[in-house]
Motif scaffolding. Structure first.
Motif, PDB file in Angstrom:
ATOM      1  N   ARG A  57      54.794  45.573  44.996  1.00 14.00           N
ATOM      2  CA  ARG A  57      54.322  44.525  45.951  1.00 14.00           C
ATOM      3  C   ARG A  57      52.913  44.346  46.294  1.00 14.00           C
ATOM      4  N   MET A  58      52.359  43.124  45.966  1.00 15.49           N
ATOM      5  CA  MET A  58      51.095  42.675  46.219  1.00 15.49           C
ATOM      6  C   MET A  58      50.985  41.321  47.163  1.00 15.49           C
ATOM      7  N   TYR A  59      49.967  41.312  47.937  1.00 17.90           N
ATOM      8  CA  TYR A  59      50.114  39.937  48.730  1.00 17.90           C
ATOM      9  C   TYR A  59      51.209  39.771  49.540  1.00 17.90           C
ATOM     10  N   GLY A  60      52.128  40.842  49.848  1.00 18.82           N
ATOM     11  CA  GLY A  60      53.218  40.892  50.603  1.00 18.82           C
ATOM     12  C   GLY A  60      54.525  40.450  49.819  1.00 18.82           C
ATOM     13  N   VAL A  61      54.351  40.128  48.690  1.00 18.80           N
ATOM     14  CA  VAL A  61      55.539  39.735  48.011  1.00 18.80           C
ATOM     15  C   VAL A  61      55.662  40.769  46.538  1.00 18.80           C
ATOM     16  N   THR A  62      56.920  40.398  46.057  1.00 16.80           N
ATOM     17  CA  THR A  62      57.387  41.287  44.828  1.00 16.80           C
ATOM     18  C   THR A  62      56.588  40.738  43.727  1.00 16.80           C
ATOM     19  N   VAL A  63      55.682  41.324  42.915  1.00 11.77           N
ATOM     20  CA  VAL A  63      55.219  40.754  41.692  1.00 11.77           C
ATOM     21  C   VAL A  63      55.326  41.675  40.330  1.00 11.77           C
ATOM     22  N   GLU A 348      51.999  29.246  37.479  1.00 14.16           N
ATOM     23  CA  GLU A 348      51.260  30.227  38.152  1.00 14.16           C
ATOM     24  C   GLU A 348      51.502  30.203  39.511  1.00 14.16           C
ATOM     25  N   LEU A 349      52.734  29.706  39.981  1.00  9.76           N
ATOM     26  CA  LEU A 349      53.005  29.886  41.356  1.00  9.76           C
ATOM     27  C   LEU A 349      54.379  30.658  41.405  1.00  9.76           C
ATOM     28  N   CYS A 350      54.761  31.010  40.318  1.00  8.44           N
ATOM     29  CA  CYS A 350      55.725  32.065  40.243  1.00  8.44           C
ATOM     30  C   CYS A 350      55.761  33.183  41.082  1.00  8.44           C
ATOM     31  N   GLY A 399      43.261  43.030  34.940  1.00 11.62           N
ATOM     32  CA  GLY A 399      44.042  43.515  36.096  1.00 11.62           C
ATOM     33  C   GLY A 399      45.047  42.640  36.462  1.00 11.62           C
ATOM     34  N   LEU A 400      45.385  41.391  35.763  1.00 13.41           N
ATOM     35  CA  LEU A 400      46.298  40.526  36.149  1.00 13.41           C
ATOM     36  C   LEU A 400      47.674  40.865  35.193  1.00 13.41           C
ATOM     37  N   ILE A 401      48.436  41.877  35.369  1.00 13.15           N
ATOM     38  CA  ILE A 401      49.054  42.411  34.327  1.00 13.15           C
ATOM     39  C   ILE A 401      50.811  41.764  34.368  1.00 13.15           C
ATOM     40  N   THR A 402      50.907  40.962  35.240  1.00 14.06           N
ATOM     41  CA  THR A 402      52.056  40.279  35.246  1.00 14.06           C
ATOM     42  C   THR A 402      51.951  38.951  35.880  1.00 14.06           C
ATOM     43  N   ASP A 403      52.841  38.004  35.584  1.00 17.79           N
ATOM     44  CA  ASP A 403      52.585  36.672  36.027  1.00 17.79           C
ATOM     45  C   ASP A 403      52.526  36.433  37.412  1.00 17.79           C
ATOM     46  N   ALA A 404      53.581  37.366  38.162  1.00 15.66           N
ATOM     47  CA  ALA A 404      53.719  37.229  39.386  1.00 15.66           C
ATOM     48  C   ALA A 404      52.240  37.737  40.219  1.00 15.66           C
ATOM     49  N   ILE A 405      51.636  38.794  39.565  1.00 13.53           N
ATOM     50  CA  ILE A 405      50.451  39.102  39.999  1.00 13.53           C
ATOM     51  C   ILE A 405      49.384  38.171  40.272  1.00 13.53           C
ATOM     52  N   SER A 407      50.152  34.892  39.687  1.00 11.68           N
ATOM     53  CA  SER A 407      50.461  33.949  40.656  1.00 11.68           C
ATOM     54  C   SER A 407      50.337  33.979  42.195  1.00 11.68           C
ATOM     55  N   ALA A 408      50.396  34.937  42.609  1.00 10.05           N
ATOM     56  CA  ALA A 408      50.401  35.306  43.959  1.00 10.05           C
ATOM     57  C   ALA A 408      48.685  35.184  44.460  1.00 10.05           C
ATOM     58  N   GLY A 409      48.008  35.382  43.290  1.00 14.06           N
ATOM     59  CA  GLY A 409      46.468  35.188  43.633  1.00 14.06           C
ATOM     60  C   GLY A 409      46.112  33.821  43.515  1.00 14.06           C
ATOM     61  N   ALA A 410      46.710  33.316  42.507  1.00 17.55           N
ATOM     62  CA  ALA A 410      46.258  31.947  42.213  1.00 17.55           C
ATOM     63  C   ALA A 410      46.653  30.904  43.063  1.00 17.55           C
ATOM     64  N   ALA A 411      47.807  30.931  43.952  1.00 21.33           N
ATOM     65  CA  ALA A 411      48.426  30.147  44.952  1.00 21.33           C
ATOM     66  C   ALA A 411      47.331  30.362  46.272  1.00 21.33           C
ATOM     67  N   LYS A 412      46.545  31.318  46.508  1.00 17.81           N
ATOM     68  CA  LYS A 412      45.637  31.376  47.433  1.00 17.81           C
ATOM     69  C   LYS A 412      44.464  30.062  47.384  1.00 17.81           C
ATOM     70  N   LYS A 413      44.560  29.307  46.365  1.00 17.55           N
ATOM     71  CA  LYS A 413      43.531  28.191  46.001  1.00 17.55           C
ATOM     72  C   LYS A 413      44.092  27.198  47.052  1.00 17.55           C
ATOM     73  N   GLY A 414      45.165  27.183  47.327  1.00 20.94           N
ATOM     74  CA  GLY A 414      45.750  26.118  48.279  1.00 20.94           C
ATOM     75  C   GLY A 414      45.757  26.395  49.669  1.00 20.94           C
ATOM     76  N   GLY A 415      45.082  27.508  50.095  1.00 18.10           N
ATOM     77  CA  GLY A 415      44.746  27.818  51.584  1.00 18.10           C
ATOM     78  C   GLY A 415      46.319  28.037  52.195  1.00 18.10           C
TER      79      GLY A 415
END
Length: 546
Positions: A57-63, A348-350, A399-405, A407-415
């Motif tokens: 779990r990262m960003y509070g979600v499964t990655v 990258e929103l997966c 350090g971005l070793i899965t798409d979910a990791i 994506s969880a960081g990429a989505a932060k661009k949307g505030g």
């Protein structure tokens, strides 16, 4: 400076903020964690033991999920975990948004170009567009003629360097070649174009228009129509061969759908008496159109007229904790001021779909997002791929070793603001607020699409160093870490590494970014991508790219 970070209280991994050696003792929540391996900066290590199949779990979600039993303090890698993500379903709750304080910007304006349809441009360009790749050579002829003749051409510094080296060689002076130190472009005098109120003539060469599916031709014409309708564009010169799939009528239909009000100059080679005649007429008529476009001047515009694209490329393990959330805060500020922002890159929103679904303003908007996500992922799987294959070797290395990791960081661009609209590829943004746009994760295809949907400024975050630009919209490049900003100052505009060092907060940097947007939109700042003439443009052939 802190040496590690837990992003969310539910996370079972910590992010190393600097290189941590094997055996380093980490104090976390009253316990001591001993690192079992060296953990490079940007990578993650476990705070608890896990069994095979357990969730990361990262960003509070499964990655991700574990492939074997893992111990506390162990580095997670592509060898011991694999991609996994939370499932998503229909909208089941409403997210409450607390808008940021915008009092200091409520009376602010930017200096922009008013278009007849009410849009406001941050630049004033004329476009030259081929409807099919067969016309690319003719476009290049016009480009060479206009750029050199009007002073819009890039500085020919590398040609001059080669000429210098040739002269040294002719004089048998190999030592001078070895010691040659050219003058950097910044030290050279600037050229002054003939038309003071025109930022340039831009040329959208591409490899489409024929030979693909009819759907490809329709999508290409819709994308080109978005560029012509774009507030940064005064008008366009269109070159058509005549027999291709991407007919002038398809382009005109797409323009009519947008209610576009721009002057168009259309030339069809197979109807011309000769190539020379067509190109000569195109050059003459384009020059006369430039005379008219040059009459437009910048005037004060409300910040609500800004549409900002939110993009990332060459991301690293710091992207989701520095540049991306800072961009997200700038997006929230702009949305609160009545502007528009566009978040794209659906692969990258997966893993964060449900959060985004619940942020949609209603079930209709949420349903469109669900349909587009599922259709896209199914199409990727049909050709033997999938969202799990999205991270690049550079992403994984940093350090971005899965798409979910990723994506969880990429989505932060949307505030954190509500999602007011979901757009399919080539649909134009008209709804104030945060818009989701269906595009690939490919940097240039996605940026090209955001601009085609109306973004008149783009924020582009990078942790590895990506030079992406766009022909008609200024692209502001943000480094996730100070080391990158220092090493590649010729492509980076803003350093957000102060967030990692703890010197500044995400809101503080986000406010700085908004100020950069205003200055860039007003023409006070020319981005590094603009200075380098980094005019990247790639239409998306759906089902091919991730």
């Amino acid at each position: 400076m802190n040496t590690f970070l837990q992003i969310h209280p539910l996370d079972n991994v910590l992010v190393a903020l600097q290189d941590l050696e094997q055996g380093t003792q980490i104090s976390f929540e009253g316990a001591t964690i001993s690192l079992l391996q060296k953990v490079p900066a940007k990578h993650k290590f476990l705070v608890q033991p896990l069994q095979p199949g357990d969730a990361i779990r990262m960003y509070g979600v499964t990655v991700g999920k574990t492939l074997r039993a893992l111990s506390t303090g162990e580095l997670i890698t592509t060898e011991n975990i694999q991609h996994d993500a939370n499932a998503f379903h229909e909208k089941d709750s409403n997210t409450q948004w607390q808008a940021p304080d915008i009092s200091k910007w409520q009376t602010r304006t930017f200096q922009g170009y008013t278009r007849p349809d009410g849009q406001a441009g941050t630049r004033n360009y004329w476009l030259v567009i081929p409807l099919v790749f067969c016309e690319n050579r003719n476009v290049q002829v016009i480009k060479t003629a206009f750029e050199k003749g009007l002073g819009f051409a890039p500085e020919e510094i590398y040609n001059e360097q080669v000429n210098d080296l040739v002269n040294f060689y002719k004089n048998n002076n190999l030592e001078a070649i070895r010691n040659y130190a050219p003058v950097p472009p910044a030290a050279r005098p600037k050229r002054h174009p003939l038309f003071a109120n025109i930022d340039g003539i831009k040329f959208l060469s591409h490899e489409g228009g024929c030979g693909g599916t009819r759907q490809d031709a329709e999508a290409l014409c819709a994308l080109l129509a978005g560029y012509i309708h774009h507030p940064n564009v005064a008008g366009a010169t269109i070159l058509s061969l005549g027999c291709q799939h991407a007919q002038v009528s398809l382009l005109q239909a797409a323009l009519d759908k947008l209610h576009a009000q721009k002057p168009l100059l259309i030339f069809e080679q197979q109807r011309s008496q000769s190539e020379f005649h067509m190109l000569s007429q195109a050059i003459r008529d384009t020059f006369l159109a430039l005379v008219e476009a040059n009459k437009l001047e910048r005037t004060p515009q409300p910040l609500s007229k800004l549409t900002v694209g939110l993009e990332c490329g060459g991301s690293d393990g710091f992207s989701g904790i520095s540049a991306n959330p800072a961009v997200g805060h700038a997006s929230d500020l702009l949305v609160a001021l009545g502007g528009k922002s566009i978040l794209s890159e659906f692969p990258e929103l997966c893993g964060v779909e449900q959060e985004l679904i619940n942020r949609c303003v209603n079930s209709e908007v949420a349903g469109k997002f669900i349909r587009l996500m599922r259709t896209y992922e199914a199409a990727a799987k049909q050709v033997g791929s999938g969202f799990d294959m999205n991270p690049s070797p550079g992403n994984i290395r940093d350090g971005l070793i899965t798409d979910a990791i990723k994506s969880a960081g990429a989505a932060k661009k949307g505030g954190t603001s509500p999602i007011t609209a979901v757009l399919d590829y080539t649909e134009y943004a008209t709804q104030p607020g945060l818009n989701l746009l269906c595009t690939p994760g490919n940097d240039v295809e996605s940026t090209s699409a955001e601009v085609g949907s109306g973004a008149n400024v783009v924020l582009f975050t990078t942790g590895l160093g990506t030079p992406t630009g766009n022909p008609i919209a200024p692209v502001i490049k943000l480094a996730t870490n100070t080391r990158l900003a220092t090493r590649m100052p010729d492509i980076i505009d803003i350093d957000t590494g102060s967030i990692i060092s703890g010197q500044r907060t995400i809101p503080q940097v986000g406010e700085d970014i908004l100020e950069w947007i205003i200055r860039t939109a007003s023409g006070e700042v020319q981005t590094k991508a603009e200075q380098l003439h980094q005019d990247d443009f790639i239409p998306w052939k759906r089902g091919v790219s991730l």
